[in-house]
Design an enzyme around this catalytic site. Structure first.
Site, PDB file in Angstrom:
ATOM      1  CB  CYS A   1      -5.883   2.451  -6.197  1.00  0.00           C
ATOM      2  SG  CYS A   1      -6.203   3.632  -7.490  1.00  0.00           S
TER       3      CYS A   1
ATOM      4  NE  ARG B   1      -1.763   0.039  -2.555  1.00  0.00           N
ATOM      5  CZ  ARG B   1      -0.840  -0.853  -2.896  1.00  0.00           C
ATOM      6  NH1 ARG B   1       0.070  -1.220  -2.025  1.00  0.00           N
ATOM      7  NH2 ARG B   1      -0.840  -1.389  -4.094  1.00  0.00           N
TER       8      ARG B   1
ATOM      9  CD1 TRP C   1      -1.832   9.142  -6.642  1.00  0.00           C
ATOM     10  CD2 TRP C   1      -1.803   8.207  -8.671  1.00  0.00           C
ATOM     11  NE1 TRP C   1      -0.896   9.802  -7.413  1.00  0.00           N
ATOM     12  CE2 TRP C   1      -0.860   9.257  -8.659  1.00  0.00           C
ATOM     13  CE3 TRP C   1      -1.973   7.474  -9.852  1.00  0.00           C
ATOM     14  CZ2 TRP C   1      -0.085   9.588  -9.763  1.00  0.00           C
ATOM     15  CZ3 TRP C   1      -1.204   7.807 -10.963  1.00  0.00           C
ATOM     16  CH2 TRP C   1      -0.273   8.856 -10.903  1.00  0.00           C
TER      17      TRP C   1
ATOM     18  CG  ASN D   1      -3.975  -1.198  -7.074  1.00  0.00           C
ATOM     19  OD1 ASN D   1      -3.694  -0.164  -7.671  1.00  0.00           O
ATOM     20  ND2 ASN D   1      -3.067  -1.962  -6.520  1.00  0.00           N
ATOM     21  N   GLY D   2      -5.159  -0.786 -10.320  1.00  0.00           N
ATOM     22  CA  GLY D   2      -4.459  -1.161 -11.554  1.00  0.00           C
ATOM     23  C   GLY D   2      -4.961  -0.315 -12.715  1.00  0.00           C
TER      24      GLY D   2
ATOM     25  CD  GLU E   1      16.632   9.762  -1.182  1.00  0.00           C
ATOM     26  OE1 GLU E   1      16.483   9.659  -2.407  1.00  0.00           O
ATOM     27  OE2 GLU E   1      15.718   9.518  -0.377  1.00  0.00           O
TER      28      GLU E   1
ATOM     29  CE  LYS F   1      12.945  11.420   0.469  1.00  0.00           C
ATOM     30  NZ  LYS F   1      12.950  10.033   0.184  1.00  0.00           N
TER      31      LYS F   1
ATOM     32  CD  GLU G   1       9.484  12.165  -1.899  1.00  0.00           C
ATOM     33  OE1 GLU G   1      10.346  11.537  -1.289  1.00  0.00           O
ATOM     34  OE2 GLU G   1       8.649  11.613  -2.627  1.00  0.00           O
TER      35      GLU G   1
ATOM     36  CG  HIS H   1      30.550  22.649 -16.995  1.00  0.00           C
ATOM     37  ND1 HIS H   1      31.503  23.057 -17.903  1.00  0.00           N
ATOM     38  CD2 HIS H   1      31.226  21.981 -16.028  1.00  0.00           C
ATOM     39  CE1 HIS H   1      32.699  22.632 -17.518  1.00  0.00           C
ATOM     40  NE2 HIS H   1      32.554  21.974 -16.377  1.00  0.00           N
TER      41      HIS H   1
ATOM     42  CE  LYS I   1       6.435   3.898   1.569  1.00  0.00           C
ATOM     43  NZ  LYS I   1       7.452   4.948   1.379  1.00  0.00           N
TER      44      LYS I   1
HETATM   45  O1  M6R Z   1       8.658   1.076  -3.840  1.00  0.00           O
HETATM   46  P1  M6R Z   1       9.854   1.592  -4.601  1.00  0.00           P
HETATM   47  O2  M6R Z   1      11.069   1.666  -3.758  1.00  0.00           O
HETATM   48  O3  M6R Z   1      10.090   0.824  -5.863  1.00  0.00           O
HETATM   49  O4  M6R Z   1       9.464   3.060  -5.007  1.00  0.00           O
HETATM   50  C1  M6R Z   1      10.308   3.803  -5.843  1.00  0.00           C
HETATM   51  C2  M6R Z   1       9.956   5.256  -5.825  1.00  0.00           C
HETATM   52  O5  M6R Z   1       8.633   5.439  -6.219  1.00  0.00           O
HETATM   53  C3  M6R Z   1      10.141   5.882  -4.437  1.00  0.00           C
HETATM   54  O6  M6R Z   1      11.441   5.716  -3.972  1.00  0.00           O
HETATM   55  C4  M6R Z   1       9.804   7.371  -4.471  1.00  0.00           C
HETATM   56  O7  M6R Z   1      10.737   8.058  -5.228  1.00  0.00           O
HETATM   57  C5  M6R Z   1       9.704   7.929  -3.061  1.00  0.00           C
HETATM   58  N1  M6R Z   1       8.518   8.725  -2.938  1.00  0.00           N
HETATM   59  C6  M6R Z   1      10.832   8.787  -2.679  1.00  0.00           C
HETATM   60  O8  M6R Z   1      10.719   9.231  -1.373  1.00  0.00           O
END
Ligand code: M6R
Length: 606
Positions: free
Chosen positions: A2, A27, A74, A100-101, A477, A481, A484, A500, A601
């Site tokens: 949020c 957010r 969110w 937010n929280g 990674e 990427k 997501e 395996h 994010k």
């Molecule tokens: O703000 P942070 O780097 O701690 O966030 C960690 C993850 O939430 C963040 O890297 C997430 O996996 C991304 N959406 C990946 O692209």
């Protein structure tokens, strides 16, 4: 998660707040809302869906006022809906709140208030804050905020308005970020700096249990004993333009393209004098016998890459732990452990908890953070800042790349201090780090093949990523990427693991992306590639592989070559291709790349 924003000033708060919310939408984007003091009390407009839906509603609903609060959600408690959207207003229509929280004891508080006759409208935990504030209110909003804060368990960043005090806005926080911005035409609160950059770069970071009282004329800070607090207003270096798309269709593409600059600035921050250099110079690694890197998501993947680099250069054992696991595993750490926390936002709940757990066990904590003033950057014993600038797209790209180079530089410097790397080798490695921006630029200047190839990949139901050693680390990674933002199922495997179990999933028209920068293991990864091609899969080989002979596989193998770089730093180049690949697959599917479904994010809840 949020995003919240508040404004008290001389301008109409409605456009100021909606513009700010655009910068916070990363957010959370399940619903959005705004409340201002109008002529007849609170005027509240809130709407399920994206901020654009709220803006549509506002077109036919001309509210205005000089003091207001806004929210982008969110959902945690209660489905995304109009009624569950913020701001929440108490049943006496006296107090409005954005939150937010997460309020952990909201059920108990709600039951007590209901027994006293309070009627709740929503299923959220946040509404209890507005109702409780109305219950406690006795003519002074600051007193009320102190009482409400004392009753809440959990995390919160709050913007609160009271009908009886229409010229002011009160803010408070615990375990969630909140900044205050001051400008010539008014004052702000916001979850993050980009929300206010259009108006000011003068900000102040609120600490837990600090209260800010905003009017159009100024901001005053208090502790919970209502004593005034002297707070410093800082000037941030981020510009308004850095949080704009700058002509690109998506923030993600803009942020991918910014990487040469980000790599250059981040490498320079270690080589020339300044904060990062002095932190690294002053850290005595010889006092530690173990390094544990802990983080979430992509930041965790950066840690997995770094483990290979630290172990190779420092000959020291390094553990990498998901922060969400580390916090509960009763880790075997102590005052001889250096716990490295990696986070773009510096606000990820699990990483914050991991840091606090590490500190409680006497470990030293070093954080690698992008957002100045964030919780982890302030609480960790040492902090290195990535020079990525504001990252808006939910999928991280440039911040990840900046994390990698800081981790490389750290490993090199530690290796020297430990006597494992001769000075001339250090100079050579640092010089190689300085070549990364130019090499990344070469890749970014030749995206035609990646674009075309990606456009043909939208048909795949599953895409696997494989690599060996450090190539496996960056495969993790690449896979994250892709899934997501494109919603294509994907997994990453160490090449040797395929046989395996996973190889049973390989069939006609599965795509396997094989990464190969470890020359000594080229033959191994190629034999994995052949194993999957002989079972019908297509293979995209990415790396610096002079021996690659794609023509001899009858169209089953495609190859994207990378500029030459040492194996240890090669993930920084592989990842640029992997990011572009994911981006173009998602773009060809017409998806909302910057705001993938169900994600936010900054993951500030568990
Ligand atoms: O703000 P942070 O780097 O701690 O966030 C960690 C993850 O939430 C963040 O890297 C997430 O996996 C991304 N959406 C990946 O692209």
């Amino acid at each position: 998660m949020c995003g919240i924003i508040g404004y008290a000033g001389t301008r109409n708060a409605v456009p100021v707040i909606t513009e700010g919310l655009k910068k916070l939408e990363y957010r959370g984007y399940d619903s959005a809302g705004i409340a201002v003091f109008g002529e007849n009390g609170f005027e509240v407009v809130k709407q399920k869906g994206r901020l654009s839906a709220l803006e549509e509603r506002l077109k036919g609903n001309a509210i205005s006022g000089n003091v207001g609060i806004g929210h982008t959600r969110w959902a945690t408690h209660g489905e995304p809906s109009d009624v569950n959207s913020h701001p929440h207003v108490g049943s006496q229509s006296k107090i409005a709140v954005v939150h937010n929280g997460t309020i952990e004891n909201y059920r108990r508080l709600k039951e007590r208030l209901e027994q006293k006759g309070v009627r709740f409208a929503s299923q959220t935990d946040s509404e209890v804050i507005a109702q409780l504030a109305e219950y406690y209110y006795d003519g002074n909003l600051m007193d009320t905020v102190v009482k409400v804060s004392g009753a809440l368990e959990g995390s919160y960043a709050l913007g609160i308005m009271c009908l009886d005090e229409p010229d002011s806005l009160v803010a408070v926080k615990k375990d969630n970020s909140l900044i205050v911005g001051v400008s010539e035409h008014g004052n702000f609160i916001a979850s993050d700096v980009p929300a206010v950059l259009k108006h000011t770069n003068k900000v102040c970071y609120l600490n837990d249990k600090e209260i800010a009282v905003l009017t159009k004329d100024g901001v005053s800070f208090f502790n919970f004993d209502k004593e005034p607090l002297p707070k410093e207003i800082e000037t941030v270096s981020w510009s308004f333009d850095s949080a704009e798309k700058g002509g690109y269709p998506h923030f993600m593409l803009k942020e991918i393209m910014e990487q040469p600059r980000v790599l250059k600035d981040t490498v320079r921050s270690v080589l020339s004098g300044g904060g990062n250099k002095s932190v690294i110079d002053n850290l005595d690694i010889s006092g530690f016998d173990k390094i544990v890197i802990t983080a979430c998501g992509s930041a965790y993947n950066a840690g997995v890459v770094a483990r290979y680099v630290f172990e190779r250069l420092c000959r020291m054992s390094v553990e990498v732990e998901l922060a969400s696991e580390f916090r509960y595993k009763d880790a075997i750490i102590g005052d001889k452990t250096l716990v490295v926390l990696v986070s773009q936002s510096g606000e990820t709940a699990d990483t914050i908890a991991a840091m606090r757990e590490a500190k409680s066990k006497g470990a030293a904590t070093l954080s690698i953070i992008n957002v100045v003033g964030s919780t982890i950057s302030k609480e960790a014993d040492y902090c290195l800042f990535t020079a990525a600038g504001p990252e808006i797209a939910v999928a991280t790209t440039k911040a990840f790349s900046a994390q990698l180079v800081l981790l490389y530089a750290l490993a090199v410097r530690f290796a020297v201090k430990l006597g494992k790397l001769p000075p001339e080798k250090e100079i050579a490695l640092m010089a190689e780090l300085e070549t990364l921006p130019e090499k990344a630029k070469i890749i970014l200047g030749h995206t035609d093949f990646i674009q075309k190839y990606a456009s043909e990949c939208v048909v795949y139901k599953s895409i696997f990523f494989i690599g060996r050693n450090i190539d496996y680390a960056i495969a993790l990674e690449g896979s994250l990427k892709l899934k997501e933002i494109s919603y294509i199922h994907s997994e990453a495997y160490a090449g040797g693991e395929l046989k395996h179990g996973t190889i049973s999933l390989i069939e006609e028209d599965t795509l396997v992306v094989a990464i190969s920068n470890c020359g000594r293991l080229f033959g191994k990864i190629m034999s994995n590639a052949e194993q999957v091609m002989s079972r019908g899969a297509k293979v995209l080989l990415i790396g610096c592989c002079p021996e690659a002979d794609s023509a001899s596989y009858g169209g089953k193998l495609s190859y994207i070559g990378l500029p030459e770089i040492s194996e240890l730093f090669s993930p920084s180049l592989s990842v640029v291709v992997l990011q572009l690949f994911s981006y173009y697959v998602a773009a060809n599917k017409g998806l909302d790349i910057d705001k993938p479904r169900n994600l936010a994010k900054s993951v500030t809840v568990e």
